[in-house]
Design a protein around this motif. Structure first.
Motif, PDB file in Angstrom:
ATOM      1  N   GLN A  16      28.822  -1.397   6.167  1.00 28.89           N
ATOM      2  CA  GLN A  16      30.070  -0.555   6.538  1.00 28.89           C
ATOM      3  C   GLN A  16      30.891  -0.820   5.667  1.00 28.89           C
ATOM      4  OE1 GLN A  16      28.768   0.580   9.679  1.00 28.89           O
ATOM      5  NE2 GLN A  16      30.375   1.886   8.333  1.00 28.89           N
ATOM      6  N   ASN A  17      31.522  -1.835   5.250  1.00 28.28           N
ATOM      7  CA  ASN A  17      32.635  -2.810   4.324  1.00 28.28           C
ATOM      8  C   ASN A  17      32.949  -1.636   3.223  1.00 28.28           C
ATOM      9  OD1 ASN A  17      33.551  -3.682   6.543  1.00 28.28           O
ATOM     10  ND2 ASN A  17      33.244  -5.784   6.245  1.00 28.28           N
ATOM     11  N   ALA A  18      31.232  -1.916   2.534  1.00 28.19           N
ATOM     12  CA  ALA A  18      31.264  -1.498   1.084  1.00 28.19           C
ATOM     13  C   ALA A  18      31.522  -0.045   0.908  1.00 28.19           C
ATOM     14  CB  ALA A  18      30.132  -2.467   0.702  1.00 28.19           C
ATOM     15  N   PHE A  19      30.660   1.080   1.833  1.00 21.40           N
ATOM     16  CA  PHE A  19      30.660   2.174   1.711  1.00 21.40           C
ATOM     17  C   PHE A  19      31.235   3.143   3.264  1.00 21.40           C
ATOM     18  CE2 PHE A  19      26.785   0.808  -0.083  1.00 21.40           C
ATOM     19  CZ  PHE A  19      26.821   1.030  -1.320  1.00 21.40           C
ATOM     20  N   GLU A  20      32.357   3.904   2.766  1.00 26.85           N
ATOM     21  CA  GLU A  20      32.762   4.907   3.696  1.00 26.85           C
ATOM     22  C   GLU A  20      31.829   5.650   4.101  1.00 26.85           C
ATOM     23  OE1 GLU A  20      36.017   6.945   1.877  1.00 26.85           O
ATOM     24  OE2 GLU A  20      36.851   4.807   1.018  1.00 26.85           O
ATOM     25  N   ASN A  21      31.876   6.744   5.074  1.00 33.02           N
ATOM     26  CA  ASN A  21      30.689   7.407   5.885  1.00 33.02           C
ATOM     27  C   ASN A  21      29.873   6.999   6.249  1.00 33.02           C
ATOM     28  OD1 ASN A  21      33.473   8.956   5.274  1.00 33.02           O
ATOM     29  ND2 ASN A  21      32.250  10.202   3.661  1.00 33.02           N
ATOM     30  N   ILE A  22      28.859   5.814   6.320  1.00 30.79           N
ATOM     31  CA  ILE A  22      27.423   5.248   7.041  1.00 30.79           C
ATOM     32  C   ILE A  22      27.916   4.840   8.188  1.00 30.79           C
ATOM     33  CG2 ILE A  22      27.170   5.303   4.104  1.00 30.79           C
ATOM     34  CD1 ILE A  22      26.633   1.904   5.103  1.00 30.79           C
ATOM     35  N   VAL A  23      27.259   4.853   8.753  1.00 31.77           N
ATOM     36  CA  VAL A  23      26.202   5.096  10.152  1.00 31.77           C
ATOM     37  C   VAL A  23      25.296   3.121  10.312  1.00 31.77           C
ATOM     38  CG1 VAL A  23      25.971   5.129  12.101  1.00 31.77           C
ATOM     39  CG2 VAL A  23      27.132   6.470  11.256  1.00 31.77           C
ATOM     40  N   THR A  24      25.931   2.161  10.456  1.00 29.64           N
ATOM     41  CA  THR A  24      25.183   1.254  10.382  1.00 29.64           C
ATOM     42  C   THR A  24      24.752   0.532  11.614  1.00 29.64           C
ATOM     43  OG1 THR A  24      26.610  -0.782   9.767  1.00 29.64           O
ATOM     44  CG2 THR A  24      24.944   0.322   8.091  1.00 29.64           C
ATOM     45  N   GLU A  25      23.484  -0.275  12.037  1.00 29.19           N
ATOM     46  CA  GLU A  25      23.144  -0.561  13.435  1.00 29.19           C
ATOM     47  C   GLU A  25      22.405  -1.851  13.345  1.00 29.19           C
ATOM     48  OE1 GLU A  25      20.735   1.651  17.291  1.00 29.19           O
ATOM     49  OE2 GLU A  25      20.914   2.540  15.404  1.00 29.19           O
ATOM     50  N   GLU A  39      23.169  11.340  -0.760  1.00 32.35           N
ATOM     51  CA  GLU A  39      24.263  11.299  -2.005  1.00 32.35           C
ATOM     52  C   GLU A  39      24.045   9.777  -1.945  1.00 32.35           C
ATOM     53  OE1 GLU A  39      25.237  14.049  -0.478  1.00 32.35           O
ATOM     54  OE2 GLU A  39      24.875  15.695  -1.645  1.00 32.35           O
ATOM     55  N   GLN A  40      24.635   9.266  -1.026  1.00 34.10           N
ATOM     56  CA  GLN A  40      24.819   7.748  -1.028  1.00 34.10           C
ATOM     57  C   GLN A  40      23.754   7.282  -0.698  1.00 34.10           C
ATOM     58  OE1 GLN A  40      27.111   8.558   2.651  1.00 34.10           O
ATOM     59  NE2 GLN A  40      28.881   6.964   1.623  1.00 34.10           N
ATOM     60  N   VAL A  41      22.226   7.167  -0.713  1.00 28.84           N
ATOM     61  CA  VAL A  41      21.281   6.572  -0.731  1.00 28.84           C
ATOM     62  C   VAL A  41      21.602   5.935  -1.586  1.00 28.84           C
ATOM     63  CG1 VAL A  41      18.859   6.589  -0.762  1.00 28.84           C
ATOM     64  CG2 VAL A  41      20.387   8.234   1.198  1.00 28.84           C
ATOM     65  N   SER A  42      21.271   5.834  -3.054  1.00 28.91           N
ATOM     66  CA  SER A  42      20.692   5.622  -4.345  1.00 28.91           C
ATOM     67  C   SER A  42      21.894   4.660  -4.527  1.00 28.91           C
ATOM     68  CB  SER A  42      20.955   7.127  -5.711  1.00 28.91           C
ATOM     69  OG  SER A  42      22.168   6.932  -6.112  1.00 28.91           O
ATOM     70  N   SER A  43      23.399   4.610  -3.984  1.00 35.39           N
ATOM     71  CA  SER A  43      23.797   3.521  -4.329  1.00 35.39           C
ATOM     72  C   SER A  43      23.310   2.554  -3.482  1.00 35.39           C
ATOM     73  CB  SER A  43      25.337   4.329  -4.235  1.00 35.39           C
ATOM     74  OG  SER A  43      26.193   5.003  -3.413  1.00 35.39           O
ATOM     75  N   ILE A  44      23.541   2.734  -2.285  1.00 34.91           N
ATOM     76  CA  ILE A  44      23.662   1.789  -1.095  1.00 34.91           C
ATOM     77  C   ILE A  44      22.102   1.445  -1.796  1.00 34.91           C
ATOM     78  CG2 ILE A  44      22.372   1.471   1.562  1.00 34.91           C
ATOM     79  CD1 ILE A  44      23.979   4.094   1.702  1.00 34.91           C
ATOM     80  N   LEU A  45      21.170   1.963  -1.854  1.00 29.22           N
ATOM     81  CA  LEU A  45      19.416   1.558  -2.451  1.00 29.22           C
ATOM     82  C   LEU A  45      20.108  -0.004  -3.659  1.00 29.22           C
ATOM     83  CD1 LEU A  45      17.299   3.135  -2.141  1.00 29.22           C
ATOM     84  CD2 LEU A  45      17.337   1.241  -0.560  1.00 29.22           C
ATOM     85  N   LEU A  86      15.745  -3.812   5.731  1.00 25.50           N
ATOM     86  CA  LEU A  86      16.953  -3.256   6.109  1.00 25.50           C
ATOM     87  C   LEU A  86      16.718  -1.113   5.386  1.00 25.50           C
ATOM     88  CD1 LEU A  86      19.724  -1.792   5.768  1.00 25.50           C
ATOM     89  CD2 LEU A  86      19.049  -2.603   3.404  1.00 25.50           C
ATOM     90  N   PHE A  87      16.772  -0.974   6.959  1.00 22.14           N
ATOM     91  CA  PHE A  87      16.490   0.972   6.446  1.00 22.14           C
ATOM     92  C   PHE A  87      17.489   1.884   6.013  1.00 22.14           C
ATOM     93  CE2 PHE A  87      12.414   0.885   9.924  1.00 22.14           C
ATOM     94  CZ  PHE A  87      12.008  -0.412   9.878  1.00 22.14           C
ATOM     95  N   VAL A  88      16.893   2.000   5.061  1.00 27.68           N
ATOM     96  CA  VAL A  88      18.407   3.363   4.575  1.00 27.68           C
ATOM     97  C   VAL A  88      17.413   4.739   4.888  1.00 27.68           C
ATOM     98  CG1 VAL A  88      19.832   4.108   2.543  1.00 27.68           C
ATOM     99  CG2 VAL A  88      19.309   1.912   2.875  1.00 27.68           C
ATOM    100  N   LYS A  89      18.221   5.906   5.680  1.00 30.16           N
ATOM    101  CA  LYS A  89      17.406   6.997   5.905  1.00 30.16           C
ATOM    102  C   LYS A  89      18.779   8.109   5.872  1.00 30.16           C
ATOM    103  CE  LYS A  89      15.425   4.750  10.218  1.00 30.16           C
ATOM    104  NZ  LYS A  89      14.753   5.475  11.748  1.00 30.16           N
ATOM    105  N   THR A  90      18.061   8.758   5.851  1.00 33.89           N
ATOM    106  CA  THR A  90      18.535  10.616   5.409  1.00 33.89           C
ATOM    107  C   THR A  90      18.099  11.269   5.712  1.00 33.89           C
ATOM    108  OG1 THR A  90      19.454  10.835   3.480  1.00 33.89           O
ATOM    109  CG2 THR A  90      17.913  10.534   2.917  1.00 33.89           C
TER     110      THR A  90
END
Lengths: 192, 367
Positions: A16-25, A39-45, A86-90
């Motif tokens: 959450q701190n590293a990326f804006e506009n993402i929702v974590t749970e 667009e954010q998935v690759s940078s999160i991964l 960690l599940f990254v969903k889009t």
């Protein structure tokens, strides 16, 4: 169950701190979800892999949400240090399904992308991989889509051999053909 | 005369694997220059079928994902469903699950002995181990009614309790198999042929193994100790005393040593499970199975099979049927991207040997 989610909460917070506009749970033990735009998935991964130690790609999956006209892509990655998944969903548009090619981050994604391209028709621009993976000479709609009707396809494509039609009582057919009588005790199982 | 390269289509039927899969090899002499995996001979559209089955009916399909190891898929699915639903498993159910999973590992190890020794020409070991494997299958038959496909592990526990006198039979079988494994090892691991064929063949680089998605015995054969049973313990594994087999080298030999070590650990674990089997309920019953709905959500359940991590990504939309059940078998990575890489520079005669060592199982790649 809710008491011991410290590791999970920490990871959710880090992302959450590293990326804006993402929702974590922090969903449950060993599981954290991160919802992001495509667009954010690759940078999160990449961030999770390089900075947080999520070195291992466990899985990539695609889910067809026909009702909302979207495909959901899920990347599941695992860290040997924290032992968390960690599940990254889009969600991507179902009418024009396109996702960034990421097989340079984990090369086994190449196999997953081949499967998802074939089964769901999701395109990965710039992706090099043999066109066919599981299906051979397939020209119909991608078969794992929810609107692909398997039964209809089978009825249209294949024919039933004579005498082997569905819901036939083979035993009775044989008896009739060879002029034999079915014994009384077996008659109660008859389908005809 | 200049040697030209040859293209050889190995398969879809060949002795390296259980199932049908073709490897297209580009050869120079008998050295492999390029390898491409072709799957598609065993596609049965299980994941599509599951979309039309309810949650209970799904369990009858799952075990067919991989023929030599039918139990890990059942367990992985059950774990994923329990995670979504929050269903607790009674202690006895957990122990019985672990017992079945370990018995399944044992029989799969014995099939591996057969495949691995058979592909070097040591057919005797294979005949012994497949023969002895039947004693494990007998136990399965008594416990579940089926020798190969069991459908025994359900979300919430196991299908039925153990029959009377089953514990003794398991222990007696373990005593017998333990003695027999020593014979296999003398025939296989002490054989100069096997040693020469296995050492330095099919090497996986240690630095890249984790990143390339290598799991299970091939990973531990690179000297990296990861095992789902240790890392994310499920069922009764956190209460068991066992060690991972970790060997250096990354070649077929190291992977064989890992399995040689772990088959003994499996036998010890089966003994521990029988000795500490708690009493009580074995199943946390679900409501009417035909009307059973699972709350919306998704989860990834994973277990350790003989070949590595077996996982299921299960998605529920809150209805009585799964929205999506996507399998991730170890062979999905080992049999495609890893195999294509490992085969380069190897000898043609070693292909089936390496495939067996990596645990390539085509029915699980294409499902």
């Amino acid at each position: 169950m809710e008491t011991s989610l410290i590791k999970e909460e920490l990871l959710a917070q880090q992302l959450q701190n590293a990326f804006e506009n993402i929702v974590t749970e922090a969903v449950r033990k060993d599981t954290v979800f991160a919802y992001a735009s495509k667009e954010q998935v690759s940078s999160i991964l990449l961030y999770a892999k390089e900075k947080l130690g999520y070195k291992s790609l466990a899985h990539m999956s695609c889910i067809d949400w026909l009702e909302s006209d979207e495909f959901e892509l899920v990347y599941i990655i695992w860290s040997p240090e924290t032992k968390l998944n960690l599940f990254v969903k889009t969600r991507i548009d179902r009418q024009n399904p396109e996702m960034e090619n990421m097989d340079m981050i984990w090369r086994q994604l190449n196999t997953y992308q081949r499967e998802i391209r074939e089964m769901f028709g999701v395109e990965f621009p710039g992706f090099v991989g043999e066109k066919e993976f599981i299906l051979e000479d397939w020209e119909d709609a991608p078969p794992m889509r929810r609107d692909f009707d398997t039964l209809e396809y089978v009825n249209d494509t294949f024919f039933e051999r004579e005498g082997r039609e569905d819901k036939q009582d083979v035993r009775e057919r044989i008896a009739k053909r060879s002029g034999e009588e079915i014994p009384d005790f077996a008659k109660k199982y008859s389908r005809e | 005369m200049r040697e030209k390269s040859t293209t050889l289509y190995l398969g879809p039927q060949h002795p390296g694997i259980t199932g049908n899969m073709m490897v297209k090899l580009q050869l120079e002499g008998d050295t492999i220059v390029k390898a491409t995996t072709h799957v598609g001979y065993l596609h049965r559209a299980f994941e599509k079928l599951i979309e039309r089955r309810n949650w209970m009916q799904t369990t009858t399909i799952l075990c067919r994902f991989c023929v030599p190891e039918p139990d890990p898929p059942e367990a992985a699915f059950a774990l994923a469903v329990e995670q979504i639903e929050g269903r607790e498993v009674p202690e006895r159910g957990k122990y019985l699950r672990s017992l079945v999973l370990e018995l399944a590992r044992l029989q799969s190890f014995m099939l591996w002995y057969a495949g691995q020794s058979g592909s070097t020409g040591l057919y005797t070991v294979g005949q012994w181990s497949v023969g002895d494997r039947n004693y494990v299958l007998d136990l399965f038959e008594e416990l579940t009614g089926g020798r190969i496909y069991h459908m025994y592990i359900w979300p919430g526990g196991v299908r039925r309790d153990i029959p009377e006198g089953f514990e003794d039979k398991v222990l007696r079988t373990m005593d017998y198999i333990e003695k027999r494994i020593d014979d296999y090892d003398r025939m296989m691991f002490d054989s100069a042929i096997f040693q020469k064929r296995a050492q330095g063949v099919g090497i996986i680089t240690k630095e890249k193994a984790m990143e390339w998605g290598v799991v299970g015995a091939p990973l531990r054969g690179c000297g990296i100790g990861h095992d789902v049973r240790k890392d994310n313990p499920y069922d009764a594994y956190d209460k068991l005393d066992f060690e991972m087999g970790i060997f250096e080298g990354g070649d077929v030999w190291a992977r064989a040593r890992v399995r040689q070590f772990e088959i003994r650990q499996t036998i010890s674990m089966i003994r521990q499970l029988i000795q500490n089997l708690p009493s009580g309920d074995y199943l946390n019953k679900m409501p009417n199975p035909m009307k059973w709905t699972i709350p919306a959500g998704s989860a990834y359940g994973k277990v350790e099979s003989v070949r590595g991590e077996f996982g299921f990504h299960v998605v529920s939309d809150g209805s009585d049927k799964p929205r999506r059940v996507h399998a991730r078998g170890p062979a999905y990575v080992h049999g495609v991207s890893l195999l294509e890489d490992v085969l380069i520079g190897q000898n043609l005669a070693d292909v089936s040997f390496i495939m067996n060592s990596l645990g390539v199982c085509p029915p699980e790649i294409e499902r």
